[in-house]
Motif scaffolding. Structure first.
Motif, short mmCIF file in Angstrom:
data_model
loop_
_atom_site.label_atom_id
_atom_site.label_comp_id
_atom_site.label_asym_id
_atom_site.label_seq_id
_atom_site.Cartn_x
_atom_site.Cartn_y
_atom_site.Cartn_z
N LYS A 136 5.40 -3.91 7.09
CA LYS A 136 6.02 -4.51 5.90
C LYS A 136 5.16 -4.37 4.64
O LYS A 136 5.64 -4.53 3.53
CB LYS A 136 6.28 -6.00 6.15
CG LYS A 136 7.04 -6.31 7.44
CD LYS A 136 8.50 -6.63 7.16
CE LYS A 136 9.24 -7.11 8.41
NZ LYS A 136 9.26 -6.12 9.51
N GLU A 137 3.87 -4.13 4.84
CA GLU A 137 2.96 -4.06 3.68
C GLU A 137 2.85 -2.65 3.11
O GLU A 137 2.07 -2.39 2.21
CB GLU A 137 1.54 -4.50 4.10
CG GLU A 137 1.46 -5.79 4.87
CD GLU A 137 1.62 -7.01 3.98
OE1 GLU A 137 1.61 -6.83 2.74
OE2 GLU A 137 1.77 -8.11 4.52
N VAL A 138 3.62 -1.72 3.69
CA VAL A 138 3.46 -0.30 3.34
C VAL A 138 4.70 0.27 2.68
O VAL A 138 5.83 -0.02 3.08
CB VAL A 138 3.13 0.52 4.61
CG1 VAL A 138 3.26 2.02 4.35
CG2 VAL A 138 1.72 0.21 5.10
N GLU A 140 0.41 8.95 -6.96
CA GLU A 140 1.49 8.12 -6.41
C GLU A 140 1.12 7.41 -5.12
O GLU A 140 1.91 6.65 -4.57
CB GLU A 140 2.74 8.99 -6.20
CG GLU A 140 3.36 9.41 -7.51
CD GLU A 140 4.56 10.34 -7.36
OE1 GLU A 140 5.03 10.51 -6.22
OE2 GLU A 140 5.00 10.87 -8.38
N VAL A 141 -0.08 7.70 -4.60
CA VAL A 141 -0.47 7.04 -3.34
C VAL A 141 -1.82 6.33 -3.47
O VAL A 141 -2.65 6.71 -4.29
CB VAL A 141 -0.54 8.06 -2.15
CG1 VAL A 141 0.82 8.66 -1.88
CG2 VAL A 141 -1.56 9.15 -2.40
N TYR A 195 12.33 9.70 6.21
CA TYR A 195 11.60 8.51 5.77
C TYR A 195 11.79 8.18 4.29
O TYR A 195 11.14 7.27 3.76
CB TYR A 195 10.11 8.65 6.10
CG TYR A 195 9.85 8.54 7.58
CD1 TYR A 195 9.79 7.29 8.21
CD2 TYR A 195 9.69 9.69 8.38
CE1 TYR A 195 9.57 7.19 9.57
CE2 TYR A 195 9.47 9.59 9.74
CZ TYR A 195 9.41 8.33 10.33
OH TYR A 195 9.20 8.22 11.69
N GLY A 196 12.63 8.95 3.61
CA GLY A 196 12.85 8.70 2.19
C GLY A 196 11.58 8.87 1.36
O GLY A 196 11.30 8.12 0.44
N ALA A 197 10.79 9.88 1.73
CA ALA A 197 9.53 10.13 1.03
C ALA A 197 9.61 11.46 0.28
O ALA A 197 10.52 12.26 0.51
CB ALA A 197 8.38 10.18 2.04
N VAL A 230 0.86 -1.18 0.00
CA VAL A 230 0.00 0.00 0.00
C VAL A 230 0.90 1.24 0.00
O VAL A 230 1.74 1.41 0.89
CB VAL A 230 -0.91 0.02 1.25
CG1 VAL A 230 -1.82 1.23 1.22
CG2 VAL A 230 -1.74 -1.26 1.33
N ARG A 231 0.71 2.08 -1.02
CA ARG A 231 1.51 3.32 -1.09
C ARG A 231 0.80 4.41 -0.29
O ARG A 231 -0.34 4.75 -0.59
CB ARG A 231 1.68 3.75 -2.54
CG ARG A 231 2.38 2.70 -3.42
CD ARG A 231 2.33 3.08 -4.89
NE ARG A 231 0.96 3.31 -5.33
CZ ARG A 231 0.62 3.97 -6.44
NH1 ARG A 231 1.55 4.47 -7.23
NH2 ARG A 231 -0.65 4.13 -6.77
N VAL A 232 1.49 4.92 0.71
CA VAL A 232 0.83 5.82 1.66
C VAL A 232 1.44 7.22 1.65
O VAL A 232 2.66 7.39 1.51
CB VAL A 232 0.93 5.23 3.10
CG1 VAL A 232 0.47 6.25 4.15
CG2 VAL A 232 0.10 3.96 3.22
N GLY A 233 0.56 8.21 1.81
CA GLY A 233 0.99 9.59 2.02
C GLY A 233 0.46 10.06 3.36
O GLY A 233 -0.66 9.73 3.74
#
Length: 343
Positions: free
Chosen positions: A27-29, A65-66, A49-51, A4-7
């Protein structure tokens, strides 16, 4: 689906203490984007967080992107940002209180339904182990008929832990709408509904600003609550408990009294009418002092509901019912009469 791509929208304390580290640990994010109106703050968080950093939430939402966002902004922005995200096909985890009015809450629920997306409200009290155990005991008839309850949530105030200290939005009526009642009280109305398994229908409240002269919102509230089956009890929410946090709940039943988070050592104490006492050591309630070690379970539950396409444990309706009690308390205080919930 893959990860899951999260913002995360809003990079203040709740975001830095809870959402960001808990997403990062899941781990799923894939934590891809963060947003805050304070450019310096968002850049720092993005680096950590490398975001990707955004200062405009609409840009993040429309970036493509999310898949999902956390809304960790001041209260008055919860509804507009959540609705914008849902309408753009994103799942939403929104901080509490979910909105500042019933109309806003209904619009959020409607947007989730219309776009077939998940909307979860970050009420974490339901995931505390002592609270879950107590609910089980109540459901099993272990304590018999419930007669009364009292619950409190108080600490010295947000200036101690908010990223902006005394300048925090928590103290500004336009942004927060409501003070300790919205910050802490709504957690407890959600907990009471969960524990008792019934709705609160009537409220009488006194809401004051007694400790924070610089604030234009309430900092201390005491409410009397009545449920649909006539259980009556009290709820106190306060930023004026100056020395130590209180997060306790006591349920008075026919066969036993349950004391939740009320004992220094045991998170749940059951005192039976026959004199027997059972102490449960279920670990500490999560608090900000303990950092990210102690998950609130909110983020993991949200991610799981997105991945498995199941209803989140605390959906928009649940959030709205818990908010409605707070709105009734405000009305009661203003009109100096008892207020019915949802009227």
């Amino acid at each position: 689906m893959g990860k899951v791509r999260v913002g995360v929208i809003g990079c203040g304390s709740i975001s830095q203490y809870r959402h960001l580290p808990e997403y990062a640990a899941n781990k799923e994010v894939e934590l891809v984007a963060v947003c805050d109106i304070v450019e310096e703050r968002v850049k720092e968080v993005a680096n950590k967080y490398g975001a990707k950093a955004y200062t405009d939430y609409k840009e993040l939402i429309q970036s493509g992107e999310v898949d999902a966002v956390s809304v960790c902004t001041p209260n008055y922005l919860h509804a507009p940002i959540s609705i914008e995200a849902l309408n753009n096909g994103l799942h939403v985890l929104c901080e509490k209180p979910m909105a500042t009015s019933q109309e806003e809450a209904e619009a959020m629920i409607e947007a989730a339904k219309k776009n077939d997306k998940k909307l979860m409200i970050a009420h974490n009290q339901r995931f505390v182990r002592s609270h879950q155990k107590a609910r089980q005991l109540i459901e099993n008839g272990e304590i018999g008929k419930i007669y009364s309850f009292r619950t409190a949530f108080g600490h010295p105030g947000p200036e101690g832990w908010s990223i902006d200290g005394k300048d925090s939005w928590f103290f500004e009526k336009e942004k927060a709408y409501i003070g300790a009642m919205g910050d802490l009280g709504v957690h407890k109305t959600d907990l009471l509904r969960y524990l008792l398994g019934e709705e609160i229908v009537e409220v009488g409240a006194f809401i004051e600003t007694s400790a924070k002269e610089f604030a234009d919102v309430d900092d201390t509230a005491v409410c009397a609550l009545k449920t649909e089956n006539g259980i009556i009890g009290t709820l106190a929410a306060s930023w004026s408990y100056t020395a130590k946090e209180d997060n306790s709940t006591i349920i008075y039943g026919e066969k036993a009294i349950l004391r939740l988070e009320d004992h220094p050592e045991y998170s749940l104490v059951v005192q039976y009418t026959n004199g027997e006492v059972v102490n449960y050591d279920l670990g500490k309630i999560q608090s900000n002092d303990e950092g990210g070690q102690n998950t609130t379970h909110v983020i993991n539950n949200f991610v799981e509901s997105v991945l498995t396409n199941t209803e989140p444990p605390i959906n928009g309706e649940e959030g709205m019912k818990s908010l409605a009690v707070i709105l009734a308390a405000i009305k009661s205080n203003e009109t100096k009469t008892l207020a019915k919930v949802f009227e």
